[in-house]
Design a protein around this motif. Sequence first.
Motif, PDB file in Angstrom:
ATOM      1  N   ILE A  79       0.820  -1.211   0.000  1.00  0.00           N
ATOM      2  CA  ILE A  79       0.000   0.000   0.000  1.00  0.00           C
ATOM      3  C   ILE A  79       0.858   1.268   0.000  1.00  0.00           C
ATOM      4  CG2 ILE A  79      -1.717   1.295   1.355  1.00  0.00           C
ATOM      5  CD1 ILE A  79      -3.049  -1.305   2.023  1.00  0.00           C
ATOM      6  N   GLN A  80       1.957   1.201   0.731  1.00  0.00           N
ATOM      7  CA  GLN A  80       2.837   2.375   0.777  1.00  0.00           C
ATOM      8  C   GLN A  80       3.355   2.702  -0.628  1.00  0.00           C
ATOM      9  OE1 GLN A  80       5.812   2.356   3.864  1.00  0.00           O
ATOM     10  NE2 GLN A  80       7.164   3.652   2.656  1.00  0.00           N
ATOM     11  N   ALA A  81       3.799   1.671  -1.352  1.00  0.00           N
ATOM     12  CA  ALA A  81       4.316   1.903  -2.711  1.00  0.00           C
ATOM     13  C   ALA A  81       3.207   2.439  -3.612  1.00  0.00           C
ATOM     14  CB  ALA A  81       4.882   0.596  -3.270  1.00  0.00           C
ATOM     15  N   SER A  82       1.991   1.914  -3.446  1.00  0.00           N
ATOM     16  CA  SER A  82       0.865   2.376  -4.260  1.00  0.00           C
ATOM     17  C   SER A  82       0.617   3.869  -4.045  1.00  0.00           C
ATOM     18  CB  SER A  82      -0.379   1.554  -3.887  1.00  0.00           C
ATOM     19  OG  SER A  82      -1.551   2.290  -4.035  1.00  0.00           O
ATOM     20  N   ILE A  83       0.635   4.289  -2.788  1.00  0.00           N
ATOM     21  CA  ILE A  83       0.352   5.693  -2.474  1.00  0.00           C
ATOM     22  C   ILE A  83       1.479   6.605  -2.981  1.00  0.00           C
ATOM     23  CG2 ILE A  83       0.059   7.328  -0.562  1.00  0.00           C
ATOM     24  CD1 ILE A  83      -1.326   4.846   0.876  1.00  0.00           C
ATOM     25  N   LEU A  84       2.719   6.167  -2.751  1.00  0.00           N
ATOM     26  CA  LEU A  84       3.848   6.993  -3.201  1.00  0.00           C
ATOM     27  C   LEU A  84       3.849   7.130  -4.720  1.00  0.00           C
ATOM     28  CD1 LEU A  84       6.737   5.751  -0.871  1.00  0.00           C
ATOM     29  CD2 LEU A  84       5.463   7.903  -0.754  1.00  0.00           C
ATOM     30  N   ALA A  85       3.640   6.036  -5.422  1.00  0.00           N
ATOM     31  CA  ALA A  85       3.644   6.086  -6.897  1.00  0.00           C
ATOM     32  C   ALA A  85       2.514   6.988  -7.400  1.00  0.00           C
ATOM     33  CB  ALA A  85       3.499   4.673  -7.470  1.00  0.00           C
ATOM     34  N   THR A  86       1.367   6.937  -6.718  1.00  0.00           N
ATOM     35  CA  THR A  86       0.227   7.773  -7.122  1.00  0.00           C
ATOM     36  C   THR A  86       0.560   9.254  -6.951  1.00  0.00           C
ATOM     37  OG1 THR A  86      -1.296   6.030  -6.443  1.00  0.00           O
ATOM     38  CG2 THR A  86      -2.226   8.227  -6.685  1.00  0.00           C
ATOM     39  N   ILE A  87       1.114   9.609  -5.790  1.00  0.00           N
ATOM     40  CA  ILE A  87       1.477  11.014  -5.542  1.00  0.00           C
ATOM     41  C   ILE A  87       2.503  11.485  -6.566  1.00  0.00           C
ATOM     42  CG2 ILE A  87       2.643  12.575  -3.917  1.00  0.00           C
ATOM     43  CD1 ILE A  87       1.457  10.934  -1.645  1.00  0.00           C
ATOM     44  N   LEU A  88       3.489  10.629  -6.834  1.00  0.00           N
ATOM     45  CA  LEU A  88       4.543  11.043  -7.765  1.00  0.00           C
ATOM     46  C   LEU A  88       3.977  11.274  -9.165  1.00  0.00           C
ATOM     47  CD1 LEU A  88       7.503   8.770  -6.588  1.00  0.00           C
ATOM     48  CD2 LEU A  88       7.230  11.239  -6.277  1.00  0.00           C
ATOM     49  N   GLU A 111      -7.861   8.743  -2.408  1.00  0.00           N
ATOM     50  CA  GLU A 111      -8.739   9.883  -2.678  1.00  0.00           C
ATOM     51  C   GLU A 111      -8.115  11.170  -2.149  1.00  0.00           C
ATOM     52  OE1 GLU A 111     -13.084  10.169  -1.253  1.00  0.00           O
ATOM     53  OE2 GLU A 111     -12.889   8.307  -2.406  1.00  0.00           O
ATOM     54  N   ARG A 112      -7.593  11.087  -0.902  1.00  0.00           N
ATOM     55  CA  ARG A 112      -6.985  12.276  -0.266  1.00  0.00           C
ATOM     56  C   ARG A 112      -5.792  12.798  -1.055  1.00  0.00           C
ATOM     57  NH1 ARG A 112      -8.185  12.575   5.502  1.00  0.00           N
ATOM     58  NH2 ARG A 112     -10.396  12.097   5.470  1.00  0.00           N
ATOM     59  N   VAL A 113      -5.053  11.876  -1.705  1.00  0.00           N
ATOM     60  CA  VAL A 113      -3.865  12.357  -2.425  1.00  0.00           C
ATOM     61  C   VAL A 113      -4.223  12.803  -3.850  1.00  0.00           C
ATOM     62  CG1 VAL A 113      -2.276  10.989  -1.022  1.00  0.00           C
ATOM     63  CG2 VAL A 113      -3.037  10.078  -3.213  1.00  0.00           C
ATOM     64  N   GLY A 114      -5.499  12.780  -4.176  1.00  0.00           N
ATOM     65  CA  GLY A 114      -5.955  13.409  -5.423  1.00  0.00           C
ATOM     66  C   GLY A 114      -6.009  12.526  -6.640  1.00  0.00           C
ATOM     67  N   VAL A 115      -6.137  11.215  -6.431  1.00  0.00           N
ATOM     68  CA  VAL A 115      -6.247  10.314  -7.581  1.00  0.00           C
ATOM     69  C   VAL A 115      -7.543  10.623  -8.348  1.00  0.00           C
ATOM     70  CG1 VAL A 115      -7.455   8.448  -6.389  1.00  0.00           C
ATOM     71  CG2 VAL A 115      -5.891   7.883  -8.219  1.00  0.00           C
ATOM     72  N   ASP A 116      -7.522  10.449  -9.663  1.00  0.00           N
ATOM     73  CA  ASP A 116      -8.701  10.805 -10.460  1.00  0.00           C
ATOM     74  C   ASP A 116      -9.765   9.708 -10.438  1.00  0.00           C
ATOM     75  OD1 ASP A 116      -7.793  13.384 -11.759  1.00  0.00           O
ATOM     76  OD2 ASP A 116      -6.116  12.047 -12.174  1.00  0.00           O
ATOM     77  N   ARG A 117      -9.328   8.468 -10.331  1.00  0.00           N
ATOM     78  CA  ARG A 117     -10.312   7.387 -10.291  1.00  0.00           C
ATOM     79  C   ARG A 117      -9.746   6.220  -9.484  1.00  0.00           C
ATOM     80  NH1 ARG A 117     -12.807   3.884 -15.273  1.00  0.00           N
ATOM     81  NH2 ARG A 117     -13.890   2.442 -13.913  1.00  0.00           N
ATOM     82  N   ILE A 118     -10.588   5.633  -8.651  1.00  0.00           N
ATOM     83  CA  ILE A 118     -10.147   4.482  -7.851  1.00  0.00           C
ATOM     84  C   ILE A 118     -10.895   3.254  -8.341  1.00  0.00           C
ATOM     85  CG2 ILE A 118      -9.952   3.524  -5.525  1.00  0.00           C
ATOM     86  CD1 ILE A 118     -10.161   6.395  -4.485  1.00  0.00           C
ATOM     87  N   ILE A 119     -10.180   2.152  -8.475  1.00  0.00           N
ATOM     88  CA  ILE A 119     -10.813   0.896  -8.888  1.00  0.00           C
ATOM     89  C   ILE A 119     -10.635  -0.114  -7.759  1.00  0.00           C
ATOM     90  CG2 ILE A 119     -10.736  -0.968 -10.593  1.00  0.00           C
ATOM     91  CD1 ILE A 119      -9.402   1.134 -12.436  1.00  0.00           C
ATOM     92  N   TYR A 120     -11.729  -0.782  -7.450  1.00  0.00           N
ATOM     93  CA  TYR A 120     -11.686  -1.844  -6.425  1.00  0.00           C
ATOM     94  C   TYR A 120     -12.001  -3.149  -7.160  1.00  0.00           C
ATOM     95  CZ  TYR A 120     -12.428   2.028  -3.097  1.00  0.00           C
ATOM     96  OH  TYR A 120     -12.326   3.192  -2.375  1.00  0.00           O
TER      97      TYR A 120
END
Length: 219
Positions: A79-88, A111-120
Amino acid sequence: MKMNQFVIIGLGRFGSSLGRELIKLGYEVLGVDRDEEKVQELSHVLTHAVVADATEEEVLRSIGARNFDCGVVAIGDDIQASILATILLKDLGVKKVVAKAVSDLHGRVLERVGVDRIIYPERDMGVRVAHQLVSPNLLDYIELSKQYTIAELAVPQCLSGKSLDDVNPRGRFGCSIVAINKPKGIIIAPVAKDVLSQDDVMVVIGTNYQIEQFQHSIG
Ligand code: ADP
């Protein structure tokens, strides 16, 4: 805006399947994974595939991530890598960033870091399969809003040979048949005298309740 070039971060089950399909559809895809084996596997399928750690800003800069129309972060377990890659990707200016979430909390952070779309993927597929299991005629559906849906329903034997006037879903339930997909071709905006045959596919629009009532009447 038309998307032409995609960068996919993480070539696990979801990322690799997404990449293969985008290539089939004729788009350019750069795949990135820190696992060399995953990259090897897809190197002949994707436009480019590189071994890299997507949590390092310099790495993303050097592969030109900012020039892509859309970035998909398909890392789930880390999850950490996912969030960091998204922010970058967002900070580099990628126009549209889509990320896969493995849990609600993961999704909330994205969502908080501003991703445009989330897929579950797992959660959404579970929901779809549940609907299909309890409604044997339901092939697929799109939720237009919380209340309205477009559903593809297989025509059962009991409706075969009947016209839309006979079936009359609008009069009986309030939902409308907006297209009939037949082996010979699709009829858009069918009229009252159009006749259904078994295994045609009806495209129905209405509220969830109206469509459910119609399904029960034919299922
Ligand atoms: P899936 O359920 O779709 O298989 P996984 O989370 O198991 O998803 O796989 C994600 C992929 O992302 C793995 O191939 C993993 O090597 C890759 N990955 C994880 N962290 C990074 C990172 N920091 N940089 C690049 N790739 C990564």
